[in-house]
Design an enzyme around this catalytic site. Structure first.
Site, PDB file in Angstrom:
ATOM      1  N   GLY A  18      45.427  42.490  28.985  1.00 23.27           N
ATOM      2  CA  GLY A  18      44.026  42.104  29.146  1.00 23.27           C
ATOM      3  C   GLY A  18      43.054  43.265  29.148  1.00 23.27           C
ATOM      4  N   ASP A  38      50.812  49.266  36.801  1.00 27.07           N
ATOM      5  CA  ASP A  38      50.886  47.805  36.881  1.00 27.07           C
ATOM      6  C   ASP A  38      52.054  47.417  37.780  1.00 27.07           C
ATOM      7  OD1 ASP A  38      50.495  44.992  36.299  1.00 27.07           O
ATOM      8  OD2 ASP A  38      49.554  45.627  34.430  1.00 27.07           O
ATOM      9  N   VAL A  60      49.056  48.136  44.063  1.00 27.40           N
ATOM     10  CA  VAL A  60      47.816  48.870  44.318  1.00 27.40           C
ATOM     11  C   VAL A  60      47.287  48.683  45.731  1.00 27.40           C
ATOM     12  CG1 VAL A  60      47.114  48.944  41.897  1.00 27.40           C
ATOM     13  CG2 VAL A  60      46.372  47.020  43.349  1.00 27.40           C
ATOM     14  N   TYR A 151      37.329  35.538  46.741  1.00 31.41           N
ATOM     15  CA  TYR A 151      37.230  36.389  45.557  1.00 31.41           C
ATOM     16  C   TYR A 151      35.821  36.977  45.431  1.00 31.41           C
ATOM     17  CZ  TYR A 151      37.288  37.698  40.579  1.00 31.41           C
ATOM     18  OH  TYR A 151      37.187  38.378  39.389  1.00 31.41           O
ATOM     19  N   PRO A 181      32.257  42.163  34.720  1.00 29.10           N
ATOM     20  CA  PRO A 181      32.483  41.363  33.514  1.00 29.10           C
ATOM     21  C   PRO A 181      32.285  39.878  33.783  1.00 29.10           C
ATOM     22  CG  PRO A 181      34.432  42.663  34.154  1.00 29.10           C
ATOM     23  CD  PRO A 181      33.508  42.610  35.311  1.00 29.10           C
ATOM     24  N   SER A 182      32.055  39.158  32.702  1.00 29.42           N
ATOM     25  CA  SER A 182      32.138  37.698  32.750  1.00 29.42           C
ATOM     26  C   SER A 182      33.591  37.291  32.520  1.00 29.42           C
ATOM     27  CB  SER A 182      31.261  37.089  31.661  1.00 29.42           C
ATOM     28  OG  SER A 182      31.677  37.570  30.389  1.00 29.42           O
TER      29      SER A 182
END
Length: 245
Positions: A18, A38, A60, A151, A181-182
């Site tokens: 992504g 990742d 993370v 979120y 971002p959208s």
């Protein structure tokens, strides 16, 4: 392709697919050496980039794992210049059904990880009086979508942290910015119904979903010397959904 990032070492979290993959790929094309982070081995991203990159499998939200990420940057490339905090989760949970564990998990991954990245990489950046943090927030903080209170709170927290950290680091040659971002065409949004996609498009000036490359460009700009006087900013990249008022 411009060599704007030659000699820089960049960490990208959520690099396996992504938006993270697109950011890492563009940074690599601009000459940066990459630390790809990742939860699972980002082998496809590493293969796409080819040359100067190393992969780190890490959580993370773990302080110990951020130590491992910083060590990988130093051991492999001798420095750490850029951190793009892209990794995040977006679980849809209505407030009536949300548990305290739901809330805390979202904050650990979406916000606390950004603090941990700063803790481990600010010393490396200060050594060279140059550094860039770009933390991914979301334009969802201004969208009337249900089931995302945890979120949205975490992503709004990203903006507050970016502003505060920018104040702390302004004299060190280190900038800190957020990109909002959208909804973007990624594996994670592949299951989004077409009807919902159309509803999103109708609120935008540009009538399509963003592609990962649409987000990568602004992120990479903010990590360059061209953005040396931009810090503490929340840059919205959403095809014109936000309106100037």
């Amino acid at each position: 392709m411009s060599n704007t990032h030659a000699g820089r070492v960049a960490v990208v979290t959520g690099a396996g697919r992504g938006i993270g993959r697109a950011i890492a790929r563009l940074l690599g094309e601009r000459g940066a050496s990459l630390v790809l982070v990742d939860r699972v081995e980002p082998a496809e991203t590493a293969e796409l980039i080819g040359g100067d990159c190393v992969s780190v499998v890490a959580d993370v939200s773990s302080d110990e794992d951020w130590g491992k990420i910083a060590k990988a940057a130093v051991d492999n490339f001798g420095r750490g210049d850029i951190v793009v905090n892209n990794a995040g989760i977006l679980p849809l949970v209505h407030i009536d059904e949300m548990t305290i564990d739901d809330w805390r998990t979202v904050f650990k991954i979406n916000l606390e990880s950004h603090f941990l990245s700063a803790k481990h990489f600010i010393p490396l950046m200060r050594q060279n009086k140059w550094g860039r943090f770009v933390n991914i927030s979301s334009n969802s903080i201004g969208v009337p979508q249900q089931g995302l209170s945890h979120y949205m709170a975490s992503k709004m927290g990203v903006i507050g942290f970016v502003r505060g950290l920018a104040n702390d680091l302004g004299g060190d040659g280190i900038t800190v910015n957020a990109v909002l971002p959208s909804i973007t065409n990624t594996p994670a949004t592949a299951v989004v119904p077409d009807e919902f996609k159309r509803e999103v498009w109708m609120q935008q000036a540009i009538k399509r979903f963003a592609d990962p490359e649409d987000i990568a460009g602004p992120v990479v700009f903010l990590t360059s010397d061209d953005a040396a006087f931009m810090t503490g900013q929340a840059v919205v990249v959403d095809g014109g959904m936000y309106k100037i008022s």
